[in-house]
Design a protein around this motif. Structure first.
Motif, PDB file in Angstrom:
ATOM      1  N   ILE A 151       0.848  -1.174  -0.093  1.00  0.00           N
ATOM      2  CA  ILE A 151      -0.142  -0.036  -0.007  1.00  0.00           C
ATOM      3  C   ILE A 151       0.888   1.318  -0.093  1.00  0.00           C
ATOM      4  O   ILE A 151       0.745   2.127  -0.670  1.00  0.00           O
ATOM      5  CB  ILE A 151      -1.041  -0.108   1.129  1.00  0.00           C
ATOM      6  N   GLY A 152       1.988   1.482   0.822  1.00  0.00           N
ATOM      7  CA  GLY A 152       3.159   2.373   0.753  1.00  0.00           C
ATOM      8  C   GLY A 152       3.498   2.625  -0.404  1.00  0.00           C
ATOM      9  O   GLY A 152       3.538   3.794  -1.065  1.00  0.00           O
ATOM     10  N   PHE A 153       3.766   1.548  -1.223  1.00  0.00           N
ATOM     11  CA  PHE A 153       4.489   1.625  -2.600  1.00  0.00           C
ATOM     12  C   PHE A 153       3.604   2.311  -3.438  1.00  0.00           C
ATOM     13  O   PHE A 153       3.879   3.133  -4.455  1.00  0.00           O
ATOM     14  CB  PHE A 153       5.024   0.192  -2.935  1.00  0.00           C
ATOM     15  N   ILE A 154       2.536   1.640  -3.370  1.00  0.00           N
ATOM     16  CA  ILE A 154       1.510   2.338  -4.446  1.00  0.00           C
ATOM     17  C   ILE A 154       1.062   3.677  -4.202  1.00  0.00           C
ATOM     18  O   ILE A 154       0.959   4.291  -5.089  1.00  0.00           O
ATOM     19  CB  ILE A 154       0.171   1.356  -4.377  1.00  0.00           C
ATOM     20  N   PHE A 155       1.055   3.996  -2.882  1.00  0.00           N
ATOM     21  CA  PHE A 155       0.702   5.526  -2.608  1.00  0.00           C
ATOM     22  C   PHE A 155       1.889   6.433  -3.058  1.00  0.00           C
ATOM     23  O   PHE A 155       1.711   7.325  -3.642  1.00  0.00           O
ATOM     24  CB  PHE A 155       0.302   5.722  -1.117  1.00  0.00           C
ATOM     25  N   ASN A 156       3.060   5.926  -2.995  1.00  0.00           N
ATOM     26  CA  ASN A 156       4.331   6.658  -3.419  1.00  0.00           C
ATOM     27  C   ASN A 156       4.311   6.834  -4.706  1.00  0.00           C
ATOM     28  O   ASN A 156       4.764   8.030  -5.177  1.00  0.00           O
ATOM     29  CB  ASN A 156       5.389   6.026  -2.848  1.00  0.00           C
ATOM     30  N   ARG A 157       4.002   5.685  -5.507  1.00  0.00           N
ATOM     31  CA  ARG A 157       4.137   5.813  -6.957  1.00  0.00           C
ATOM     32  C   ARG A 157       2.782   6.913  -7.363  1.00  0.00           C
ATOM     33  O   ARG A 157       3.100   7.481  -8.549  1.00  0.00           O
ATOM     34  CB  ARG A 157       3.874   4.540  -7.619  1.00  0.00           C
ATOM     35  N   LEU A 158       1.745   6.745  -6.701  1.00  0.00           N
ATOM     36  CA  LEU A 158       0.661   7.439  -7.294  1.00  0.00           C
ATOM     37  C   LEU A 158       0.895   9.012  -7.127  1.00  0.00           C
ATOM     38  O   LEU A 158       0.344   9.995  -7.754  1.00  0.00           O
ATOM     39  CB  LEU A 158      -0.626   7.322  -6.574  1.00  0.00           C
ATOM     40  N   PHE A 159       1.365   9.466  -5.845  1.00  0.00           N
ATOM     41  CA  PHE A 159       1.184  10.852  -5.583  1.00  0.00           C
ATOM     42  C   PHE A 159       2.664  11.589  -5.695  1.00  0.00           C
ATOM     43  O   PHE A 159       2.960  12.553  -5.239  1.00  0.00           O
ATOM     44  CB  PHE A 159       1.112  11.118  -3.938  1.00  0.00           C
TER      45      PHE A 159
END
Length: 78
Positions: free
Chosen positions: A69-77
Motif C-alpha cells: 500500500i505504501g509503495f502504491i501511494f508513493n507511486r501515485l502521489f
C-alpha cells in the motif's frame, strides 16, 4: 509374532474371511489415496491451490500489505 492355535476348521475359515475383508479394505483405501492424489495434482486444482496459498499469505501478512500500500501511494502521489 505368536502363532495361533486353532481347534477347528471353522475357526481357521473365520480367520481367513476376516483377513480377506481386511485385505480388500486396505486395497480400496490405497486406490482411494492414489485417485485423490492424482486429482489433487491436476493442473487446474494445482494452480488454484497455489494461487489460493499466495492470496492467503498476502491477506494474512499485514507487513507485506502495508509495504504494498505504501509503495502504491508513493507511486501515485509522486
Amino acid at each position: 509374532m505368536e502363532r495361533k492355535k486353532y481347534s477347528s476348521y471353522d475357526e481357521i475359515n473365520r480367520e481367513l474371511e476376516i483377513l480377506k475383508v481386511q485385505k480388500e479394505l486396505d486395497y480400496r483405501r490405497l486406490v482411494y489415496a492414489v485417485e485423490k492424489t492424482r486429482d489433487d495434482l491436476t493442473p487446474g486444482v494445482f494452480t488454484s491451490g497455489v494461487v489460493r496459498s499466495i492470496g492467503s499469505f498476502f491477506t494474512k501478512s499485514g507487513t507485506i500489505q502495508n509495504l504494498l500500500i505504501g509503495f502504491i501511494f508513493n507511486r501515485l502521489f509522486k
